[in-house]
Enzyme design. Structure first.
Site, mmCIF file in Angstrom:
data_model
loop_
_atom_site.group_PDB
_atom_site.id
_atom_site.type_symbol
_atom_site.label_atom_id
_atom_site.label_comp_id
_atom_site.label_asym_id
_atom_site.label_seq_id
_atom_site.Cartn_x
_atom_site.Cartn_y
_atom_site.Cartn_z
ATOM 1 N N ASP A 1 2.265 5.336 -6.889
ATOM 2 C CA ASP A 1 3.546 5.358 -6.184
ATOM 3 C C ASP A 1 4.752 5.453 -7.099
ATOM 4 O O ASP A 1 5.833 5.846 -6.659
ATOM 5 C CB ASP A 1 3.668 4.095 -5.308
ATOM 6 C CG ASP A 1 2.699 4.141 -4.149
ATOM 7 O OD1 ASP A 1 2.708 5.139 -3.430
ATOM 8 O OD2 ASP A 1 1.915 3.196 -3.987
ATOM 9 N N HIS B 1 -2.516 -2.773 -9.565
ATOM 10 C CA HIS B 1 -3.489 -2.097 -8.696
ATOM 11 C C HIS B 1 -4.715 -2.979 -8.498
ATOM 12 O O HIS B 1 -5.112 -3.694 -9.423
ATOM 13 C CB HIS B 1 -3.905 -0.747 -9.297
ATOM 14 C CG HIS B 1 -4.481 0.171 -8.266
ATOM 15 N ND1 HIS B 1 -5.801 0.111 -7.882
ATOM 16 C CD2 HIS B 1 -3.897 1.129 -7.516
ATOM 17 C CE1 HIS B 1 -6.002 1.015 -6.945
ATOM 18 N NE2 HIS B 1 -4.871 1.649 -6.694
ATOM 19 N N HIS C 1 0.873 -1.192 0.000
ATOM 20 C CA HIS C 1 0.000 0.000 0.000
ATOM 21 C C HIS C 1 0.905 1.236 0.000
ATOM 22 O O HIS C 1 1.655 1.448 -0.942
ATOM 23 C CB HIS C 1 -0.928 -0.107 1.225
ATOM 24 C CG HIS C 1 -2.054 0.876 1.303
ATOM 25 N ND1 HIS C 1 -2.446 1.669 0.260
ATOM 26 C CD2 HIS C 1 -2.891 1.194 2.346
ATOM 27 C CE1 HIS C 1 -3.471 2.429 0.638
ATOM 28 N NE2 HIS C 1 -3.765 2.159 1.913
HETATM 29 N N1 ACO Z 1 5.029 -6.758 -10.391
HETATM 30 C C1 ACO Z 1 4.997 -7.983 -10.930
HETATM 31 N N2 ACO Z 1 3.914 -8.753 -10.958
HETATM 32 C C2 ACO Z 1 2.795 -8.247 -10.387
HETATM 33 C C3 ACO Z 1 2.775 -6.975 -9.798
HETATM 34 C C4 ACO Z 1 3.938 -6.225 -9.814
HETATM 35 N N3 ACO Z 1 3.981 -5.010 -9.279
HETATM 36 N N4 ACO Z 1 1.525 -6.741 -9.332
HETATM 37 C C5 ACO Z 1 0.811 -7.829 -9.587
HETATM 38 N N5 ACO Z 1 1.592 -8.738 -10.241
HETATM 39 C C6 ACO Z 1 1.192 -10.045 -10.718
HETATM 40 C C7 ACO Z 1 1.260 -11.065 -9.581
HETATM 41 O O1 ACO Z 1 2.499 -11.680 -9.496
HETATM 42 C C8 ACO Z 1 0.167 -12.009 -9.999
HETATM 43 O O2 ACO Z 1 0.669 -12.859 -11.004
HETATM 44 P P1 ACO Z 1 0.326 -14.428 -10.963
HETATM 45 O O3 ACO Z 1 -1.169 -14.497 -11.069
HETATM 46 O O4 ACO Z 1 1.065 -14.941 -12.126
HETATM 47 O O5 ACO Z 1 0.833 -14.883 -9.623
HETATM 48 C C9 ACO Z 1 -0.869 -11.121 -10.663
HETATM 49 O O6 ACO Z 1 -0.168 -9.972 -11.117
HETATM 50 C C10 ACO Z 1 -1.968 -10.686 -9.713
HETATM 51 O O7 ACO Z 1 -1.363 -10.231 -8.489
HETATM 52 P P2 ACO Z 1 -2.206 -9.915 -7.187
HETATM 53 O O8 ACO Z 1 -1.279 -9.651 -6.060
HETATM 54 O O9 ACO Z 1 -3.249 -10.960 -7.016
HETATM 55 O O10 ACO Z 1 -2.921 -8.600 -7.666
HETATM 56 P P3 ACO Z 1 -3.663 -7.612 -6.749
HETATM 57 O O11 ACO Z 1 -4.595 -6.885 -7.619
HETATM 58 O O12 ACO Z 1 -4.201 -8.279 -5.550
HETATM 59 O O13 ACO Z 1 -2.463 -6.697 -6.261
HETATM 60 C C11 ACO Z 1 -1.080 -4.948 -5.695
HETATM 61 C C12 ACO Z 1 -2.442 -5.352 -6.254
HETATM 62 C C13 ACO Z 1 -0.943 -5.459 -4.263
HETATM 63 C C14 ACO Z 1 -1.008 -3.448 -5.704
HETATM 64 C C15 ACO Z 1 0.021 -5.561 -6.573
HETATM 65 O O14 ACO Z 1 -0.137 -5.142 -7.905
HETATM 66 C C16 ACO Z 1 1.418 -5.230 -6.070
HETATM 67 O O15 ACO Z 1 1.936 -5.940 -5.208
HETATM 68 N N6 ACO Z 1 2.061 -4.146 -6.610
HETATM 69 C C17 ACO Z 1 3.362 -3.733 -6.153
HETATM 70 C C18 ACO Z 1 3.251 -2.914 -4.875
HETATM 71 C C19 ACO Z 1 2.635 -1.551 -5.122
HETATM 72 O O16 ACO Z 1 3.000 -0.838 -6.038
HETATM 73 N N7 ACO Z 1 1.698 -1.196 -4.257
HETATM 74 C C20 ACO Z 1 1.024 0.102 -4.307
HETATM 75 C C21 ACO Z 1 -0.382 -0.064 -4.804
HETATM 76 S S1 ACO Z 1 -1.195 1.480 -4.999
HETATM 77 C C22 ACO Z 1 -1.509 1.982 -3.415
HETATM 78 O O17 ACO Z 1 -1.751 1.258 -2.512
HETATM 79 C C23 ACO Z 1 -1.407 3.365 -3.190
#
Ligand code: ACO
Length: 387
Positions: A322, A271, A232
């Protein structure tokens, strides 16, 4: 499964998807997000337009009082926030201790709690008291972040300047230098872009706390703790660490090849709601570019723009708020471990607005869980247990 658990299960209308994705958990009049089109509105106004054209104080008024202020109301909220600058002895004490090596988000969470001590409205849950406390928290959080930064560098906190707007005085107190117009505008826009975002994790946590009829400070402390995580609000700090480890735009491709081969998550991408680019990222990209030119330091912006297409060619991941806020904060002279606290300094507007909204039409937030543990079993006396 025992009969009484089967019965409980039957009364549940459905099991929510993992992470409560796409579950509508309540109503809000504060903000709407269209994740498919990449649109974000605060009470019907485009948040990106607000960030370009308004001050943070105008957006605070919009969220707390229902609409953008006219001149007189803007003066009122500016004065209210300016008058609330400064820190209670309890908060200063926390900051002095925290400055001896504490993590900035841990210190901010504790300082926000300490701001309740000495607040004359601490125990009063009336709407007017909540509104006054919110103003003191919005200013107090900015002052706490700035004072923490000064104290850990061995200086004393800088006295507030009530002639300056919220963003300008925050940056001055943080860096020790009066910001120029470009820097002030940049931070002002960042605060607005982070002010509100629906039922995101920290705001939802704040609403759960509000729903127990707890107080505003407790809600905000809950929210800060939730914001801290790298999935987050902690992601902006991780983005900066990544940009630093890349070090040079020419290294972006090699770095990315290694990171993607290792299956690493790239901070600043992906996201829970946006399927296309986060609308806030586009403005932040432009702000970062402007600051890079003004500071004659293209490096952080150049690494970011080199990395973005590589990530997107790899996976269909939207760029989130971010990613470009990291380079913007760096250009503003803010140390990277403070980045999540800057997010909190903007989001306090939304947390407080959601607190008001929850209080105005409250019901305890208390979902059910689907039990998937062992079936009911007989009690085992300690003498007969194996481990
Ligand atoms: N880099 C690489 N792969 C990713 C990323 C990423 N940043 N984000 C998601 N994925 C992939 C996952 O590995 C997963 O792949 P798989 O199905 O092959 O395992 C798929 O996309 C889905 O991932 P989830 O974690 O289920 O997606 P979710 O929608 O729940 O996650 C989140 C959202 C937590 C923001 C995620 O994209 C992430 O971890 N991003 C990086 C951290 C980040 O930037 N957070 C800030 C978010 S914005 C905010 O809170 C202000």
């Amino acid at each position: 499964m025992p009969a009484h658990l089967e019965a409980t299960r039957e009364t549940l209308s459905m099991t929510a998807p993992s992470g409560l994705r796409e579950v509508v958990a309540g109503k809000t009049g504060l903000c709407s997000i269209d994740g498919a089109r990449g649109r974000l509105l605060y009470r019907g106004y485009d948040a990106v337009v607000l960030a370009e054209k308004c001050s943070y104080e105008e957006v605070v008024h919009l969220l707390w009082d229902g609409d953008l202020p006219g001149r007189a109301r803007l003066d009122y909220i500016r004065d209210q926030l300016a008058a609330a600058r400064g820190l209670s002895p309890a908060a200063l004490d926390v900051l002095r201790r925290g400055a001896q090596g504490g993590d900035p988000m841990d210190v901010l969470r504790t300082a926000a709690s300490a701001l309740a001590l000495g607040d004359p409205d601490a125990a009063d849950r009336a709407p007017e008291a909540n509104r006054r406390k919110a103003a003191r928290l919005a200013s107090g959080i900015a002052c706490a972040i700035a004072a923490f930064e000064r104290l850990r560098r061995g200086s004393e906190p800088i006295e507030p300047d009530p002639e300056l707007g919220h963003a300008a005085d925050f940056l001055r107190a943080l860096t020790g230098k009066r910001p120029d117009a470009t820097q002030e505008r940049a931070l002002d826009a960042c605060l607005t872009l982070h002010a509100e975002h629906g039922f995101n994790a920290s705001t939802f946590a704040a609403r759960v706390t509000a729903s127990t009829l707890s107080d505003l400070h407790s809600s905000v402390v809950t929210a800060i703790g939730t914001l801290k995580g790298p999935l987050h609000g902690g992601a902006n700090r991780e983005v900066m660490a990544m940009l630093e480890s890349i070090g040079d735009p020419a290294r972006a491709e090699a770095w990315f090849r290694e990171a993607s081969a290792a299956g690493r998550r790239i901070p600043g991408f992906g996201h829970a709601v946006y399927k296309v680019d986060d609308p806030r990222a586009d403005l932040l990209r432009r702000i970062s570019k402007g600051l890079a030119e003004a500071e004659k330091d293209p490096r952080w912006f150049a690494i970011s723009v080199a990395l973005e297409p590589l990530v997107k060619r790899w996976k269909p991941l939207p760029v989130n708020v971010d990613f470009y806020s990291a380079s913007v904060y760096r250009y503003l002279g803010i140390p990277s471990d403070l980045f999540p606290t800057i997010f909190a300094a903007g989001r306090i507007a939304g947390w407080a607005a959601h607190f008001f909204e929850q209080c105005a039409d409250n019901r305890l937030i208390r979902p059910e869980a689907e039990y998937d543990g062992p079936a009911e079993r007989p009690f085992v006396p300690i003498e007969e247990r194996r481990a």
